[in-house]
Motif scaffolding. Structure first.
Motif, short mmCIF file in Angstrom:
data_model
loop_
_atom_site.label_atom_id
_atom_site.label_comp_id
_atom_site.label_asym_id
_atom_site.label_seq_id
_atom_site.Cartn_x
_atom_site.Cartn_y
_atom_site.Cartn_z
N SER A 31 -72.84 -7.52 0.87
CA SER A 31 -71.65 -7.39 0.04
C SER A 31 -70.62 -6.46 0.67
CB SER A 31 -72.02 -6.88 -1.35
OG SER A 31 -72.56 -5.56 -1.27
N GLY A 32 -70.96 -5.87 1.81
CA GLY A 32 -70.04 -4.97 2.48
C GLY A 32 -69.91 -3.61 1.82
N GLN A 33 -70.87 -3.24 0.99
CA GLN A 33 -70.80 -1.96 0.28
C GLN A 33 -71.48 -0.85 1.09
OE1 GLN A 33 -72.36 -2.22 -3.70
NE2 GLN A 33 -70.63 -3.42 -4.44
N GLY A 34 -70.73 0.23 1.30
CA GLY A 34 -71.31 1.43 1.86
C GLY A 34 -71.91 2.27 0.76
N PRO A 35 -72.41 3.46 1.09
CA PRO A 35 -73.07 4.30 0.08
C PRO A 35 -72.19 4.64 -1.12
CG PRO A 35 -73.62 5.06 2.28
CD PRO A 35 -72.57 4.01 2.45
N HIS A 46 -76.49 10.17 14.00
CA HIS A 46 -77.57 9.34 14.53
C HIS A 46 -77.30 7.91 14.08
CE1 HIS A 46 -81.44 7.85 15.76
NE2 HIS A 46 -81.81 9.05 16.17
N ASP A 47 -77.02 7.04 15.04
CA ASP A 47 -76.59 5.68 14.71
C ASP A 47 -77.70 4.83 14.09
OD1 ASP A 47 -74.04 6.18 15.60
OD2 ASP A 47 -74.44 5.45 17.64
N VAL A 48 -78.96 5.18 14.32
CA VAL A 48 -80.07 4.39 13.77
C VAL A 48 -80.39 4.80 12.34
CG1 VAL A 48 -82.54 3.87 13.99
CG2 VAL A 48 -81.09 3.94 16.02
N PHE A 49 -80.38 6.09 12.08
CA PHE A 49 -80.83 6.59 10.77
C PHE A 49 -79.69 6.83 9.78
CE2 PHE A 49 -84.20 8.37 13.66
CZ PHE A 49 -85.18 7.47 13.29
N SER A 50 -78.45 6.69 10.21
CA SER A 50 -77.34 6.97 9.31
C SER A 50 -76.32 5.84 9.35
CB SER A 50 -76.67 8.30 9.66
OG SER A 50 -76.05 8.23 10.94
N VAL A 51 -75.50 5.78 8.30
CA VAL A 51 -74.45 4.77 8.20
C VAL A 51 -73.11 5.47 7.97
CG1 VAL A 51 -75.94 2.94 7.35
CG2 VAL A 51 -74.85 4.48 5.72
N GLN A 52 -72.06 4.84 8.44
CA GLN A 52 -70.73 5.40 8.29
C GLN A 52 -70.24 5.24 6.86
OE1 GLN A 52 -68.90 6.86 11.01
NE2 GLN A 52 -67.76 7.67 9.26
N GLY A 53 -69.67 6.29 6.32
CA GLY A 53 -69.04 6.22 5.02
C GLY A 53 -67.55 6.42 5.19
N GLU A 54 -67.04 7.51 4.63
CA GLU A 54 -65.65 7.86 4.89
C GLU A 54 -65.51 8.23 6.37
OE1 GLU A 54 -67.41 9.75 2.18
OE2 GLU A 54 -67.12 7.75 1.40
N HIS A 78 -74.64 13.04 -6.16
CA HIS A 78 -75.65 12.24 -5.46
C HIS A 78 -75.13 11.73 -4.12
CE1 HIS A 78 -77.57 12.40 -9.41
NE2 HIS A 78 -78.69 12.11 -8.77
N LEU A 79 -73.84 11.49 -4.02
CA LEU A 79 -73.29 11.10 -2.73
C LEU A 79 -73.43 12.25 -1.73
CD1 LEU A 79 -71.86 8.65 -1.43
CD2 LEU A 79 -69.69 9.79 -1.92
N GLN A 80 -73.26 13.47 -2.21
CA GLN A 80 -73.44 14.63 -1.33
C GLN A 80 -74.90 14.75 -0.88
OE1 GLN A 80 -72.62 18.48 -3.11
NE2 GLN A 80 -72.05 19.35 -1.13
N LEU A 81 -75.83 14.47 -1.79
CA LEU A 81 -77.25 14.51 -1.42
C LEU A 81 -77.59 13.46 -0.36
CD1 LEU A 81 -78.95 14.96 -4.93
CD2 LEU A 81 -78.63 16.70 -3.15
N LEU A 82 -76.82 12.38 -0.34
CA LEU A 82 -77.05 11.30 0.62
C LEU A 82 -76.49 11.60 2.01
CD1 LEU A 82 -76.35 7.92 -1.24
CD2 LEU A 82 -78.45 8.55 -0.04
N GLU A 83 -75.68 12.64 2.13
CA GLU A 83 -75.02 12.92 3.41
C GLU A 83 -76.05 13.20 4.50
OE1 GLU A 83 -72.00 15.89 3.32
OE2 GLU A 83 -70.95 14.99 1.62
N TRP A 84 -75.78 12.64 5.67
CA TRP A 84 -76.65 12.85 6.82
C TRP A 84 -76.39 14.24 7.39
CZ3 TRP A 84 -80.84 10.98 8.97
CH2 TRP A 84 -81.16 11.35 10.28
N PRO A 85 -77.43 15.07 7.54
CA PRO A 85 -77.22 16.44 8.05
C PRO A 85 -77.23 16.47 9.58
CG PRO A 85 -79.51 16.14 7.43
CD PRO A 85 -78.82 14.84 7.12
N GLY A 86 -76.46 17.36 10.12
CA GLY A 86 -76.53 17.57 11.57
C GLY A 86 -75.79 16.52 12.37
N ARG A 87 -76.26 16.33 13.60
CA ARG A 87 -75.60 15.43 14.54
C ARG A 87 -75.71 13.98 14.11
NH1 ARG A 87 -77.90 16.65 20.37
NH2 ARG A 87 -76.41 14.97 20.81
#
Length: 320
Positions: free
Chosen positions: A27-31, A109-117, A98-107
């Motif tokens: 559906s093209g939905q990000g977090p 990582h293209d495998v474990f994280s997705v682009q949001g804003e 909850h969106l803040q809790l979802l934020e990827w910490p640190g550097r």
């Protein structure tokens, strides 16, 4: 947990979108949008005399807070901007938390994280899922994981889990000790009035030949893999359980326990052996959430088996 449950092999059938993945490629939905959409399904109200929307509760819940309450989604449809305009704005703080809790910490990582804003990245797979794998391994449990999704995120999810089990996840380096093979080949499950057909690579099984084969296949499933279920069949069945994701069980098999974890399971039976609808908010906030789901299912299954032992004179195949 009883001794029986502790020895039983677990086969965990796990949905992706809005269950362990807070995004939806199809559906093209990000977090941000996915979390908004989920909130629209767990907030409740009713139409007033003039047709205006009135909230029945200021707290989200999986079940309606009163008999005549409707989810915002059931009246207005899924809304990827639910908390940004209109009646849903009152849940904006909850969404932001909850969106803040979802934020990827640190550097990055293209495998474990997705682009949001533009300046934000988020977890692709919730940490609670990786915590589940780690805990079951440390407890010495025998288990397998079968991703089951209507969507298209399966290849990326399998790759992320494979990399995590190779020790590449910065938050869960101990997963390198989990000796589970990950099959990166996505399978398919296709349904019709005549049969259910499973394919993955060179594998092909059909219920027309022998329904027991599908049960045996999943009961002996090794490691982690995944299948895309049949969305069109679900749609042709008016999105009811008749067209949903099939699950084969045999309560007379003492060695295996199949558990389905999905955000779109809605059952009223408090003793169901399938865990009720996944609460995405809790799964984001509590890293032990999926572990609690499994524990609850095992306790329910033990009670179910204890009851059926009194009423069943001899083993027989229960099927799908």
């Amino acid at each position: 947990m009883s001794g029986g449950a502790g020895r039983r092999r677990l086969v965990l059938h796990v949905d992706l979108n809005n269950t362990v993945v807070a995004a939806d490629a199809m559906s093209g939905q990000g977090p941000r949008a996915a979390l908004n959409t989920f909130l629209s399904t767990v907030t409740w109200g009713r139409a007033g005399a003039a047709g205006e929307w009135q909230w029945a509760s200021d707290r989200p819940s999986l079940r309606p807070p009163c008999p005549d309450a409707l989810s915002y989604y059931s009246r207005h449809g899924r809304d990827p901007a639910f908390t940004e305009a209109g009646p849903g704005r009152c849940f904006g703080g909850l969404h932001a938390h909850h969106l803040q809790l979802l934020e990827w910490p640190g550097r990055q990582h293209d495998v474990f994280s997705v682009q949001g804003e533009p300046s934000k990245r988020y977890h692709l797979i919730l940490p609670a899922f990786f915590r589940l794998l780690d805990t079951l391994h440390r407890e010495g449990r025998a288990f397998a994981v079968v991703f089951r999704t209507f969507g298209t995120d399966l290849p990326r999810a399998l790759r992320a889990v494979s990399c995590a089990l190779a020790g590449q996840h910065p938050q869960f380096p101990a997963l390198r000790d989990v000796a589970l093979p990950v099959d990166l080949t996505p399978g398919q499950i296709r349904c019709s009035k005549r049969e259910v057909v499973l394919t993955r690579g060179a594998e092909r099984l059909a219920t027309r030949e022998d329904g027991r084969k599908l049960y045996d296949y999943f009961s002996s499933f090794e490691g982690i893999g995944g299948f895309q279920d049949h969305f069109d069949w679900w749609a042709r069945n008016q999105f009811s359980s008749r067209g949903g994701k099939p699950l084969w069980i045999d309560p007379h098999d003492p060695g295996v326990h199949h558990i389905f974890i999905d955000d779109n399971i809605r059952l009223d039976d408090a003793d169901t052996i399938v865990h009720p609808q996944t609460d995405l908010l809790e799964a984001i906030a509590d890293e032990d959430y999926f572990l609690h789901c499994v524990r609850r299912c095992e306790e329910n299954y033990d009670r179910y088996l204890a009851r059926t032992e009194k009423d069943t004179p001899s083993p027989q195949w229960d099927g799908q």
